[in-house]
Design an enzyme around this catalytic site. Structure first.
Site, PDB file in Angstrom:
ATOM      1  N   HIS A   1       0.840  -1.199   0.000  1.00 36.02           N
ATOM      2  CA  HIS A   1       0.000   0.000   0.000  1.00 36.02           C
ATOM      3  C   HIS A   1       0.879   1.254   0.000  1.00 36.02           C
ATOM      4  CE1 HIS A   1      -3.589   2.432   1.319  1.00 36.02           C
ATOM      5  NE2 HIS A   1      -2.610   3.203   1.773  1.00 36.02           N
ATOM      6  N   GLU A   2       1.860   1.275   0.892  1.00 33.12           N
ATOM      7  CA  GLU A   2       2.739   2.443   0.986  1.00 33.12           C
ATOM      8  C   GLU A   2       3.689   2.540  -0.199  1.00 33.12           C
ATOM      9  OE1 GLU A   2       2.376   4.865   2.999  1.00 33.12           O
ATOM     10  OE2 GLU A   2       0.807   3.879   4.163  1.00 33.12           O
TER      11      GLU A   2
ATOM     12  N   HIS B   1       1.965   4.195  -3.059  1.00 25.67           N
ATOM     13  CA  HIS B   1       1.940   5.660  -2.929  1.00 25.67           C
ATOM     14  C   HIS B   1       3.249   6.259  -3.447  1.00 25.67           C
ATOM     15  CE1 HIS B   1      -1.807   6.139  -0.879  1.00 25.67           C
ATOM     16  NE2 HIS B   1      -1.439   5.551   0.246  1.00 25.67           N
TER      17      HIS B   1
END
Length: 228
Positions: free
Chosen positions: A23-24, A27
């Site tokens: 998820h990170e 980003h």
């Protein structure tokens, strides 16, 4: 501790770690593709979990939820990025904000696809005769899919600092943006109140209702059997 409990904790951790790490990374990768090297320079495009651990969000909060037999979710250290590198700041913020939930959706779809591919085997005696396969199919894959959907829908809430706030900022008329950014400093306390205070004083847990209506129902639609 029983074998089932050990398997439950192991599967929860093995499902949770890649969900928050990727998820990170998503980003940071989105920001990098938009011309911002901040996350790359900080070493946050790595899939090494140690680079993304937040003591509370990655360790303490999931542990509390697991012990409470509640849906497991949490967060990693937010990936740094600098919107000044973007040609269009509002569009760049939106793309970077949605990249994390998109990564979770992709992982949830992968988990469901594997479940469907292995479904013929799961309907045979293998699921009863092979304990490792049973834990993988009946425990890990459902947790992996659910945790990713929980993270996706939770982060899509339009409350800063969650990713959904980037959608709200994108559609908000520009004349209101300054006021919106000004009240963001109060958003985290509001989120914590919704998560931990409201459930104790209300018969209805709004976050739980939202999660069941979104992540829970989508998970059941994706999987060959009901998992939520």
């Amino acid at each position: 501790m029983s074998t089932d409990m050990i398997a439950y904790y192991a599967c929860s951790i093995l499902a949770f770690v890649p969900a928050i790490v990727l998820h990170e990374v998503a980003h940071g990768f989105a920001a990098y593709k938009l011309g911002d090297p901040t996350a790359k320079n900080a070493g946050r495009l790595s899939v090494n979990p140690l680079r993304h651990i937040d003591p509370f969000g990655t360790v303490l909060l999931p542990a509390i939820l697991m012990l409470a037999n509640a849906p497991v979710f949490g967060y990693a250290k937010p990936v740094p990025y600098n919107p000044r590198y973007f040609k269009d700041k509002r569009k760049g913020d939106l793309i970077v904000g949605l990249a994390g939930p998109a990564a979770n959706l992709l992982m949830a779809l992968v988990g469901a696809m594997v479940a469907w591919l292995l479904y013929p085997l799961a309907t045979t005696s293998l699921v009863n005769s092979n304990e490792l396969f049973a834990y993988f199919y009946l425990l890990f894959l459902p947790y992996f899919t659910l945790i990713n959907l929980y993270l996706m829908f939770f982060n899509l809430l339009p409350i800063p600092p969650l990713d959904g706030s980037s959608i709200f900022a994108f559609i908000l008329p520009e004349k209101y943006l300054r006021q919106y950014y000004a009240v963001q400093q109060y958003a985290m306390p509001v989120l914590l109140i919704l998560l931990f205070i409201v459930p104790y004083f209300s018969p209805i847990n709004p976050i739980s209702v939202y999660m069941n209506a979104t992540a829970g129902n989508v998970a059941n639609l994706l999987f060959p059997f009901r998992i939520s």
